[in-house]
Motif scaffolding. Structure first.
Motif, PDB file in Angstrom:
ATOM      1  N   LEU A 108       7.886  -0.548 -12.660  1.00  0.00           N
ATOM      2  CA  LEU A 108       7.314  -1.733 -13.287  1.00  0.00           C
ATOM      3  C   LEU A 108       5.881  -1.960 -12.797  1.00  0.00           C
ATOM      4  N   GLN A 109       5.165  -2.786 -13.541  1.00  0.00           N
ATOM      5  CA  GLN A 109       3.791  -3.115 -13.185  1.00  0.00           C
ATOM      6  C   GLN A 109       3.750  -3.826 -11.837  1.00  0.00           C
ATOM      7  N   GLY A 110       2.831  -3.386 -10.999  1.00  0.00           N
ATOM      8  CA  GLY A 110       2.666  -4.053  -9.704  1.00  0.00           C
ATOM      9  C   GLY A 110       3.593  -3.548  -8.621  1.00  0.00           C
ATOM     10  N   ALA A 111       4.458  -2.591  -8.970  1.00  0.00           N
ATOM     11  CA  ALA A 111       5.410  -2.089  -7.981  1.00  0.00           C
ATOM     12  C   ALA A 111       4.698  -1.286  -6.885  1.00  0.00           C
ATOM     13  N   GLY A 112       3.580  -0.666  -7.282  1.00  0.00           N
ATOM     14  CA  GLY A 112       2.836   0.131  -6.303  1.00  0.00           C
ATOM     15  C   GLY A 112       2.677   1.589  -6.710  1.00  0.00           C
ATOM     16  N   LYS A 113       2.802   1.882  -8.003  1.00  0.00           N
ATOM     17  CA  LYS A 113       2.712   3.263  -8.481  1.00  0.00           C
ATOM     18  C   LYS A 113       1.364   3.908  -8.158  1.00  0.00           C
ATOM     19  N   THR A 114       0.289   3.205  -8.523  1.00  0.00           N
ATOM     20  CA  THR A 114      -1.038   3.796  -8.341  1.00  0.00           C
ATOM     21  C   THR A 114      -1.345   3.991  -6.853  1.00  0.00           C
ATOM     22  N   THR A 115      -1.077   2.962  -6.076  1.00  0.00           N
ATOM     23  CA  THR A 115      -1.300   3.046  -4.629  1.00  0.00           C
ATOM     24  C   THR A 115      -0.471   4.182  -4.029  1.00  0.00           C
ATOM     25  N   THR A 116       0.796   4.240  -4.425  1.00  0.00           N
ATOM     26  CA  THR A 116       1.679   5.258  -3.867  1.00  0.00           C
ATOM     27  C   THR A 116       1.274   6.666  -4.307  1.00  0.00           C
ATOM     28  N   GLY A 118      -1.735   7.741  -4.635  1.00  0.00           N
ATOM     29  CA  GLY A 118      -2.768   8.117  -3.676  1.00  0.00           C
ATOM     30  C   GLY A 118      -2.184   8.454  -2.318  1.00  0.00           C
ATOM     31  N   LYS A 119      -1.289   7.612  -1.851  1.00  0.00           N
ATOM     32  CA  LYS A 119      -0.668   7.837  -0.535  1.00  0.00           C
ATOM     33  C   LYS A 119       0.074   9.173  -0.509  1.00  0.00           C
ATOM     34  N   LEU A 120       0.780   9.431  -1.599  1.00  0.00           N
ATOM     35  CA  LEU A 120       1.584  10.651  -1.671  1.00  0.00           C
ATOM     36  C   LEU A 120       0.682  11.889  -1.689  1.00  0.00           C
ATOM     37  N   GLN A 146      -9.669   3.139 -13.247  1.00  0.00           N
ATOM     38  CA  GLN A 146     -10.678   2.917 -12.215  1.00  0.00           C
ATOM     39  C   GLN A 146     -10.052   2.861 -10.824  1.00  0.00           C
ATOM     40  N   GLN A 147      -8.943   2.176 -10.756  1.00  0.00           N
ATOM     41  CA  GLN A 147      -8.245   2.016  -9.472  1.00  0.00           C
ATOM     42  C   GLN A 147      -7.890   3.384  -8.889  1.00  0.00           C
ATOM     43  N   LEU A 148      -7.378   4.264  -9.752  1.00  0.00           N
ATOM     44  CA  LEU A 148      -6.990   5.594  -9.273  1.00  0.00           C
ATOM     45  C   LEU A 148      -8.229   6.402  -8.880  1.00  0.00           C
ATOM     46  N   LEU A 247      10.296   3.012  -1.969  1.00  0.00           N
ATOM     47  CA  LEU A 247      10.430   1.580  -1.756  1.00  0.00           C
ATOM     48  C   LEU A 247       9.146   1.067  -1.109  1.00  0.00           C
ATOM     49  N   THR A 248       8.420   0.210  -1.841  1.00  0.00           N
ATOM     50  CA  THR A 248       7.125  -0.237  -1.311  1.00  0.00           C
ATOM     51  C   THR A 248       7.211  -1.619  -0.667  1.00  0.00           C
ATOM     52  N   LYS A 249       6.145  -1.953   0.019  1.00  0.00           N
ATOM     53  CA  LYS A 249       5.939  -3.288   0.609  1.00  0.00           C
ATOM     54  C   LYS A 249       6.991  -3.649   1.648  1.00  0.00           C
ATOM     55  N   LEU A 250       7.463  -2.647   2.326  1.00  0.00           N
ATOM     56  CA  LEU A 250       8.413  -2.913   3.407  1.00  0.00           C
ATOM     57  C   LEU A 250       7.713  -3.478   4.636  1.00  0.00           C
ATOM     58  N   ASP A 251       6.389  -3.511   4.606  1.00  0.00           N
ATOM     59  CA  ASP A 251       5.665  -4.126   5.715  1.00  0.00           C
ATOM     60  C   ASP A 251       5.757  -5.641   5.614  1.00  0.00           C
ATOM     61  N   GLY A 252       6.257  -6.134   4.507  1.00  0.00           N
ATOM     62  CA  GLY A 252       6.389  -7.577   4.317  1.00  0.00           C
ATOM     63  C   GLY A 252       7.634  -8.120   4.997  1.00  0.00           C
ATOM     64  N   VAL A 273       8.961   5.248   2.056  1.00  0.00           N
ATOM     65  CA  VAL A 273       8.772   3.799   2.083  1.00  0.00           C
ATOM     66  C   VAL A 273       7.294   3.488   2.290  1.00  0.00           C
ATOM     67  N   GLY A 274       6.829   2.482   1.554  1.00  0.00           N
ATOM     68  CA  GLY A 274       5.448   2.023   1.699  1.00  0.00           C
ATOM     69  C   GLY A 274       5.385   0.941   2.753  1.00  0.00           C
ATOM     70  N   MET A 275       4.497   1.142   3.716  1.00  0.00           N
ATOM     71  CA  MET A 275       4.428   0.208   4.837  1.00  0.00           C
ATOM     72  C   MET A 275       3.092  -0.512   4.927  1.00  0.00           C
ATOM     73  N   GLY A 276       2.363  -0.566   3.826  1.00  0.00           N
ATOM     74  CA  GLY A 276       1.083  -1.268   3.854  1.00  0.00           C
ATOM     75  C   GLY A 276       0.198  -0.831   2.712  1.00  0.00           C
ATOM     76  N   GLU A 277      -0.952  -1.475   2.594  1.00  0.00           N
ATOM     77  CA  GLU A 277      -1.842  -1.166   1.473  1.00  0.00           C
ATOM     78  C   GLU A 277      -2.715   0.053   1.729  1.00  0.00           C
ATOM     79  N   LYS A 278      -2.887   0.425   2.974  1.00  0.00           N
ATOM     80  CA  LYS A 278      -3.776   1.539   3.302  1.00  0.00           C
ATOM     81  C   LYS A 278      -3.180   2.882   2.881  1.00  0.00           C
TER      82      LYS A 278
HETATM   83  P1  GDP Z   1       1.204  -0.423  -9.957  1.00  0.00           P
HETATM   84  O1  GDP Z   1       0.949  -1.490 -10.968  1.00  0.00           O
HETATM   85  O2  GDP Z   1       2.651  -0.061  -9.908  1.00  0.00           O
HETATM   86  O3  GDP Z   1       0.334   0.770 -10.108  1.00  0.00           O
HETATM   87  O4  GDP Z   1       0.901  -1.075  -8.523  1.00  0.00           O
HETATM   88  P2  GDP Z   1      -0.363  -0.889  -7.592  1.00  0.00           P
HETATM   89  O5  GDP Z   1      -0.374   0.449  -6.964  1.00  0.00           O
HETATM   90  O6  GDP Z   1      -1.596  -1.284  -8.325  1.00  0.00           O
HETATM   91  O7  GDP Z   1      -0.032  -1.939  -6.444  1.00  0.00           O
HETATM   92  C1  GDP Z   1       0.075  -3.330  -6.675  1.00  0.00           C
HETATM   93  C2  GDP Z   1      -0.317  -4.057  -5.422  1.00  0.00           C
HETATM   94  O8  GDP Z   1       0.635  -3.801  -4.406  1.00  0.00           O
HETATM   95  C3  GDP Z   1      -1.634  -3.623  -4.861  1.00  0.00           C
HETATM   96  O9  GDP Z   1      -2.341  -4.755  -4.406  1.00  0.00           O
HETATM   97  C4  GDP Z   1      -1.285  -2.733  -3.698  1.00  0.00           C
HETATM   98  O10 GDP Z   1      -2.253  -2.735  -2.702  1.00  0.00           O
HETATM   99  C5  GDP Z   1      -0.002  -3.350  -3.229  1.00  0.00           C
HETATM  100  N1  GDP Z   1       0.870  -2.412  -2.513  1.00  0.00           N
HETATM  101  C6  GDP Z   1       1.378  -1.228  -2.942  1.00  0.00           C
HETATM  102  N2  GDP Z   1       2.174  -0.668  -2.013  1.00  0.00           N
HETATM  103  C7  GDP Z   1       2.183  -1.509  -0.960  1.00  0.00           C
HETATM  104  C8  GDP Z   1       2.846  -1.496   0.319  1.00  0.00           C
HETATM  105  O11 GDP Z   1       3.597  -0.589   0.701  1.00  0.00           O
HETATM  106  N3  GDP Z   1       2.594  -2.552   1.127  1.00  0.00           N
HETATM  107  C9  GDP Z   1       1.785  -3.589   0.758  1.00  0.00           C
HETATM  108  N4  GDP Z   1       1.625  -4.598   1.610  1.00  0.00           N
HETATM  109  N5  GDP Z   1       1.169  -3.631  -0.438  1.00  0.00           N
HETATM  110  C10 GDP Z   1       1.354  -2.615  -1.292  1.00  0.00           C
END
Ligand code: GDP
Ligand code: MG
Length: 443
Positions: A108-116, A118-120, A146-148, A247-252, A273-278
């Motif tokens: 779903l949108q916002g789950a962390g696909k794009t960020t992940t 890059g991380k992967l 652009q984000q990617l 599984l993302t955002k487990l740092d929360g 598991v995603g543990m942060g935004e970096k």
């Molecule tokens: P997408 O819509 O699925 O592509 O999601 P994005 O990759 O754009 O991520 C949505 C938001 O979640 C962004 O602000 C990311 O920085 C944040 N995010 C993604 N993974 C993590 C994570 O493991 N931890 C935290 N704290 N934030 C994350």
């Protein structure tokens, strides 16, 4: 605030201790606590039910009732079963026999696909020595491409994009060609998401799949969505088909119950598991660690084991007797301090406590240890008479003790006051048990 299973079982354990024998009803009560702990951790209700049934059976079968430490035994069984349920051990990445390996990111949108994505790619380059290509297939939001691209720049990794006018299927087709030219051995496809699972999204993902069968289709799930994550996983698994979960955002602040539910409902392994935004915040999934997290018990088991290994039972009984008869002296006090110290640095012990990960300023533990040293120094500067009868410590004696221990009169005063309060408390406690005993004897 969460209350860990370990804490929950404490009450039950206390009562059981008094009884000296564990009954089936006690085990049932413990199971109720297990149930609450899991529901609180946001584990799916159906999963909880099945799980508790399984644990109950094992608990009855493994002599928990005869055990001297039934509560701990139950915690261990629960942790083992949770670990098992989440796959037991790490699940490795699948690579194509003939490159390029295709990894598709869905969710779903916002789950962390794009960020992940890059991380992967970063993990693949660093740990697997691969040459990944990131593919921007989310054409619905220009910002997504652009984000990617920004992520690619940041990591110095190539990003393949064709803007928003070309279909995702065509983008993937051309990305594959490009990867052959540039010798990229892995391509990671960042796809579009929706706010809810819908037909169009699913169809598009299925279309992309037809270009080349992906080696991995990762469902990216936000761990904060808890219960909802289960439905999402089920739908994606049934319609698109997934090979694993990130599984993302487990740092929360989440307890991670979603991990357990997803694993048992979709029957697909959680791989990362995603543990942060970096970009370096992606870790392989460790079932055992997650089990601890769900139970909110930190490293409770190792703490228990540590304590058992170090506390001398004879000594403990002796101390109890001294508490009871109120003959506890400063010598005993020092001995207690040393028992605690034997368990290792206070800092390490604190870290193992449930929820300790969230405590900011654990550094203070270091100060405490220094404090312990000062307390010991004060006690060592006392004469035997003073240690047994602190009442005789006059102002001049205090001054001598402070100088001898390299502390101050205030510190000596503080310790004397603490000791005095401790004694008062002991008196009250033993008074209570005396009363309790009298009551019991009454007809
Ligand atoms: P997408 O819509 O699925 O592509 O999601 P994005 O990759 O754009 O991520 C949505 C938001 O979640 C962004 O602000 C990311 O920085 C944040 N995010 C993604 N993974 C993590 C994570 O493991 N931890 C935290 N704290 N934030 C994350
Ligand atoms: Mg995205």
């Amino acid at each position: 605030a969460f209350e860990g299973l370990a804490e929950r079982l404490q009450g039950t354990m206390q009562r059981i201790k008094g009884k000296g024998k564990v009954t089936e009803a006690d085990v049932k009560e413990m199971m109720r606590e297990v149930r609450f702990a899991l529901i609180e951790a946001d584990v799916n209700l159906k999963v909880v039910k099945e799980f508790v049934k399984k644990v109950s059976e094992r608990a009855v079968g493994t002599d928990v009732m005869k055990s001297l430490t039934p509560g701990q035994q139950v915690i261990k069984i629960v942790k083992d079963e949770l670990t098992d349920l989440m796959g037991g051990e790490e699940s490795p990445l699948q690579f194509a026999k003939k490159p390029p390996t295709v990894i598709m990111m869905v969710g779903l949108q916002g789950a962390g696909k794009t960020t992940t994505s890059g991380k992967l790619a970063n993990v693949l380059r660093k740990k697997y020595n691969r040459k990944p290509l990131l593919v921007a297939a989310d054409i619905y939001r220009p910002a997504a491409i652009q984000q990617l691209e920004t992520i690619g720049k940041q990591l110095s990794l190539p990003v393949f994009s064709m803007g928003t006018d070309v279909s995702p299927v065509e983008i993937v087709r051309q990305a594959l060609e490009k990867s052959k030219e540039d010798l990229n051995d892995v391509i990671i496809i960042d796809t579009a998401g929706r706010l809810h699972v819908d037909e169009d999204l699913m169809q598009e993902l299925k279309d992309i799949r037809t270009i080349k069968e992906p080696d991995e289709v990762f469902l990216v799930v936000d761990s904060m969505t808890g219960q909802d994550a289960v439905n999402v996983a089920q739908q994606f698994n049934e319609t698109v088909g997934i090979t694993g979960v990130v599984l993302t955002k487990l740092d929360g602040d989440t307890r991670g119950g979603a991990a357990l539910s997803i694993r048992s409902v979709a029957e697909k392994p959680i791989k990362f598991v995603g543990m942060g935004e970096k970009m370096d915040a992606l870790e392989p999934f460790h079932p055992e660690r997650m089990a601890s997290r769900i139970l909110g018990m930190g490293d409770m088991m190792s703490l228990i084991e540590k304590a058992q290994a170090n506390v001398d039972e004879e000594k403990a009984k002796e101390m109890e007797e001294k508490f009871r008869t109120q003959t506890f002296t400063f010598d005993d006090f020092v001995e207690q301090l040393q028992q605690v110290k034997k368990m290792g640095p206070l800092e390490d012990i604190l870290k193992m406590l449930p929820g300790a990960g969230k405590i900011k300023g654990l550094e203070n533990a270091k100060v405490d240890e220094k404090q312990m040293g000062r307390v010991e120094a004060i006690i060592y500067s006392m004469t035997p008479a003073e240690k047994t009868n602190p009442e005789i410590i006059s102002s001049s004696r205090k001054k001598r003790i402070a100088t001898g221990s390299g502390t101050s009169i205030q510190e000596v005063n503080r310790l004397l006051k603490q000791f005095d309060e401790m004694k008062k408390m002991m008196k009250q406690m033993s008074g209570m048990t005396q009363k309790g005993k009298k009551k019991m004897k009454m007809p």
